[in-house]
Scaffold this active site. Sequence first.
Site, short mmCIF file in Angstrom:
data_model
loop_
_atom_site.label_atom_id
_atom_site.label_comp_id
_atom_site.label_asym_id
_atom_site.label_seq_id
_atom_site.Cartn_x
_atom_site.Cartn_y
_atom_site.Cartn_z
CB SER A 148 34.07 40.68 40.04
OG SER A 148 32.84 41.31 40.13
CG ASP A 224 34.94 47.76 43.08
OD1 ASP A 224 33.95 48.01 42.37
OD2 ASP A 224 35.44 46.63 43.21
CG HIS A 257 35.03 45.93 39.77
ND1 HIS A 257 34.92 45.28 40.99
CD2 HIS A 257 34.44 45.09 38.87
CE1 HIS A 257 34.31 44.12 40.81
NE2 HIS A 257 34.02 43.97 39.54
N1 LIG Z 1 31.31 47.92 33.19
C1 LIG Z 1 31.34 46.54 32.85
C2 LIG Z 1 30.81 45.74 34.01
C3 LIG Z 1 31.39 44.40 34.00
C4 LIG Z 1 32.75 44.38 34.64
O1 LIG Z 1 33.20 45.31 35.31
N2 LIG Z 1 33.39 43.27 34.44
C5 LIG Z 1 34.64 43.02 35.12
C6 LIG Z 1 34.43 41.81 36.01
S1 LIG Z 1 32.99 42.00 37.04
C7 LIG Z 1 35.74 42.71 34.13
O2 LIG Z 1 36.70 42.06 34.48
N3 LIG Z 1 35.61 43.19 32.88
C8 LIG Z 1 36.55 42.85 31.83
C9 LIG Z 1 37.81 43.63 31.80
O3 LIG Z 1 37.94 44.64 32.50
O4 LIG Z 1 38.73 43.22 31.06
C10 LIG Z 1 30.51 46.28 31.63
O5 LIG Z 1 29.41 46.83 31.56
O6 LIG Z 1 30.97 45.51 30.76
#
Ligand SMILES: N[C@@H](CCC(=O)N[C@@H](CS)C(=O)NCC(=O)O)C(=O)O
Length: 281
Positions: A148, A224, A257
């Site tokens: 991402s 995603d 995602h």
């Molecule tokens: N839905 C998330 C959006 C952010 C998101 O999806 N982050 C991804 C990268 S863009 C991620 O890797 N999150 C941490 C995880 O899943 O461990 C939020 O609001 O925190």
Amino acid sequence: MTNLEPIASHRLHDGWQRQYKHQSAVLNCTMQFSVYLPPQAEHQALPVLYWLSGLTCTDENFSQKSAAQRAAAEHGIILVIPDTSPRGDDVADDDAYDLGKGAGFYLNATQAPWSAHYRMADYVVEELPALITQAFNTNGRASISGHSMGGHGALTLAIKHPQNYCSVSAFAPIVSPTTCPWGQKAFNAYLGDDQAQWADFDACLLLKKHGLKLPVKIDQGLADNFLDSQQLTKPFEQQCQQQQVAADIQYHDGYDHSYYFISSFIDAHIAFHAQALHKPG
Ligand SMILES: N[C@@H](CCC(=O)N[C@@H](CS)C(=O)NCC(=O)O)C(=O)O
């Protein structure tokens, strides 16, 4: 001697998952990062794969959720996982998850208050590799990957510094930050409203300008949530086609995602990088 302070160490697939703290001159704050040292590191100089994580992550999301270490142990690759932004009480932040801490966007900010610390591009390309070379038995070869926002980081840094990397890969990358909401918000804050400055951190625009000769691999889930709203992957695929850049870009039904998606395809990414990193010559 380096200024690395060990924080954690865990045996994993006959190697070591470690975490360190250090004072970053580039970011002007204390930073934390994770390293996976595969078993071969005990007696052999090894190549490095840098992993850049996405919004809201620290170095721990990938370390704990990707399951990348098994393939890294198999292929003899050191994994280096930096944090996603500068950290600390005196580092500027924002209440939103997509700006400030956890959202450094792997660029060098020019606008106050961000410019005091937010220089993740220089940190990932210069300071961190120098530190890793000093502290670990590396063989001078490196590749870069990310998810991402981290996919954006991996692609932009590889296009701008192709001599530093043997290959580049990404999961669900932000490829057109100058035209998507996440990118526009961050670039406006970090780089200001002169959009001419934004092009230097946009994978599609950089590819158009510089091309890319490195092996490229991208995986994208079709379930995603951010695929269309943040214009992930597809504009870069179109730009590759226009410039006849050979990139292995695959779409996968049903994958979202999350790190469930990453852990499903990480072995193939490590094998892809291993081919480039272990190539003779
Ligand atoms: N839905 C998330 C959006 C952010 C998101 O999806 N982050 C991804 C990268 S863009 C991620 O890797 N999150 C941490 C995880 O899943 O461990 C939020 O609001 O925190």
